[in-house]
Write a protein that holds these residues in place. Structure first.
Motif: not given
Length: 583
Positions: A378-385, A406-410
């Motif tokens: 997350r520190k570099r902007g890489l999340d699940f979505a 969250d909804r975006e990932t779903a």
């Protein structure tokens, strides 16, 4: 000691007679003549020792090869039981070194040290002992199980004994300030290093999944989570708190100067049974930093799908789901319920070189051969979505998402499933039908969910009855009533109930190890209709397939087979929605 053999580490020990080693293994019944011939033929193609090749082929285990090498080398064999190591010899080898290499110092002279070893041919251990003690190392062989017990007895292996010995040393550090440079010095003190190493080793030996270090006003508590339950051990002196916490942070690669924000780190640690990883997390509290270490043991986590405890019917149904060309399969349950282990087992079952499998996880707990794994950052902007968007462009056949949060990932996961991908993920819900309502509550359109969802597997881990103190037991009628089987039979007619009386092997708990209990909801046409019309969890459960079995019922069947107890099944299923249906 008579019969002990000196090792010259400049000239590594080699098999003096490869054929004779094979003949020793053959005579001992560890392998067949055909297996030996296979190893000798392979040895002509590879410049490896015959023992290593036979182990690689799976014909013998490492311990059998060690025993054969001991016989071949005419090394002395000792019974570890009843050994009386000399105090001056023990003083030369710290406890953590003895446990790490499974060695027990027996006697010493001005120039030599005699040690009993589970593997006398472990040259790394021999060299480490030589450098540590500055003496020649004379080896004896002892059976691994006996030796481990002898080491525990000789060193008073428990952390409690060492903590008692540290009480005197702790007072000397009482007046030191918690400045960074002094913390580093304290954390590198041999007594503190040994205490921390021994704490981790003992946690591994008692099968702990986590180590908790918790600071309070007047005490520093250390707890091991064993089979899902926390057990407190003898606390170290409060005055050692800064040194212990700092030592753990140094090992985990954290910033010891920063004590007021949460930090995450990782420790690679070597035990007698192999390497393990520890995932370390700290949080500041009013009395200091609290540390939790999750013990990640690849050998215990990467198991086959068949060994999860699904049961024949659930296993058959789940395996059929793995053959689907696309769709979403969810695994649900609370933290620590084994969801990741189940997903890894499924991915290992699915893997072939013809399929591209990509995962995105937070964090990547275990490395899977042949599978592309992406850690969330997350520190570099890489999340699940964001990661999932990139994965879809990598042309995968199968995708695993560590968790839908969250909804975006779903939404991205559902679109991936609808465009021809098989998607696996986890969700935190109490039971299988609850996963549907949770996703709808996130904002997922019911008709899209109904089109893409293939199944939901809900699971919990129950403690299994200790085999050492297992005995027949008749549950209380009120317990049977609450579980939904007042006659104690039901579909598990003829079953026998047991419990553990409590013994030293299970720490008087009556339980050793854990097994999964499951609820597999397959999404049929009737279930899809219920999802499309926004049915609640009860309505979805009502239209489940006829062979659908609630989680508590699966637990009851395992209790009726003597695997666990009804008390344990009720303990872990109190938050599921099955109680109302079965009571």
């Amino acid at each position: 000691m008579n019969g002990a053999e000196h090792v010259d580490v400049e000239s590594p020990v080699r098999d003096r007679d490869e054929g004779r080693l094979g003949q020793i293994l053959l005579a001992a019944g560890h392998l067949t003549a055909a297996q030996l011939d296979e190893g000798l033929i392979l040895q002509q193609q590879r410049p490896e020792r015959i023992g290593q090749l036979l182990c690689r082929l799976g014909h013998v285990d490492h311990e059998a090869v060690v025993e054969a090498l001991v016989a071949q080398s005419a090394l002395a064999c000792v019974r570890a039981e009843g050994l009386r190591p000399a105090a001056d010899a023990l003083a030369l080898v710290p406890a953590d070194v003895a446990f790490r290499y499974s060695v027990l110092p027996l006697a010493c002279t001005e120039r030599g040290l005699t040690v009993a070893m589970a593997d006398p041919f472990d040259l790394t251990a021999v060299e480490s002992l030589r450098v540590l003690t500055g003496r020649r190392i004379d080896r004896c062989h002892a059976a691994a199980a006996e030796l481990a017990e002898a080491i525990r007895g000789a060193y008073g292996s428990s952390v409690a004994r060492m903590i008692a010995d540290l009480d005197v040393e702790a007072s000397a550090a009482a007046g030191e300030d918690e400045l960074t440079i002094q913390l580093e010095e304290m954390a590198r003190e041999p007594s503190v290093v040994n205490l921390v190493n021994l704490t981790i080793l003992e946690a591994v030996q008692v099968r702990a999944s986590d180590i908790h270090v918790e600071p309070f006003e007047k005490t520093l508590k250390i707890k091991y989570r064993i089979d899902g339950i926390l057990h407190e051990i003898s606390p170290p002196p409060k005055r050692l708190q800064p040194a212990i916490i700092s030592r753990l942070k140094i090992m985990a690669g954290m910033n010891i100067a920063e004590r007021f924000i949460p930090q995450d780190g990782h420790i690679a640690f070597t035990t007698p049974s192999g390497k393990i990883d520890l995932r370390v997390a700290t949080v500041p509290t009013i009395f200091g930093e609290c540390v939790v270490m999750r013990i990640l043991d690849r050998s215990t986590a990467l198991i086959d799908l068949e060994h999860l405890g699904l049961g024949a019917e659930n296993l058959s149904n789940f395996e059929s789901l793995l053959t689907r060309p696309h769709g979403i399969v969810l695994v649900t349950g609370p933290t620590g319920s084994g969801k990741t282990t189940t997903l890894y087992a499924a991915l290992n079952k699915l893997y072939t070189p013809a399929k591209k499998i990509i995962t995105i996880e937070d964090p990547v707990e275990y490395q899977l051969d042949g599978i592309n794994q992406i850690p969330v950052n997350r520190k570099r902007g890489l999340d699940f979505a964001n990661g999932l968007r990139a994965i879809v462009r990598q042309d995968p056949d199968i995708i695993m998402i560590g968790e839908i949060r969250d909804r975006e990932t779903a939404d991205i996961a559902i679109r991936s499933a609808l465009t021809g991908h098989l998607v696996f993920s986890t969700l935190h819900t109490n039971d299988a039908p609850g996963a549907v309502t949770r996703l709808v509550d996130m904002g997922v359109e019911p008709f899209l969910l109904a089109s893409s969802l293939e199944a939901v597997l809900a699971q919990r881990l129950v403690r299994t009855i200790c085999p050492e103190c297992r005995e027949p037991h008749r549950p209380e009628p009120s317990l049977l009533q609450r579980i939904g089987h007042p006659d104690g039979n039901g579909e598990a007619a003829g079953g026998a109930f047991f419990h553990g009386a409590g013994c030293a092997a299970c720490r008087q708990t009556g339980y050793t190890g854990r097994r999964g209990i499951f609820e597999l909801l397959r999404v049929t046409s009737r279930v899809r209709e219920a999802i499309s019309r926004r049915g609640n969890a009860a309505e979805i459960a009502a239209v489940a397939p006829k062979d659908h079995r609630p989680m508590r019922e699966d637990g009851y069947r395992k209790a009726a087979r003597g695997i666990t107890t009804l008390e344990e099944v009720l303990r872990v299923t109190q938050d599921t929605q099955t109680e109302d249906a079965l009571s």
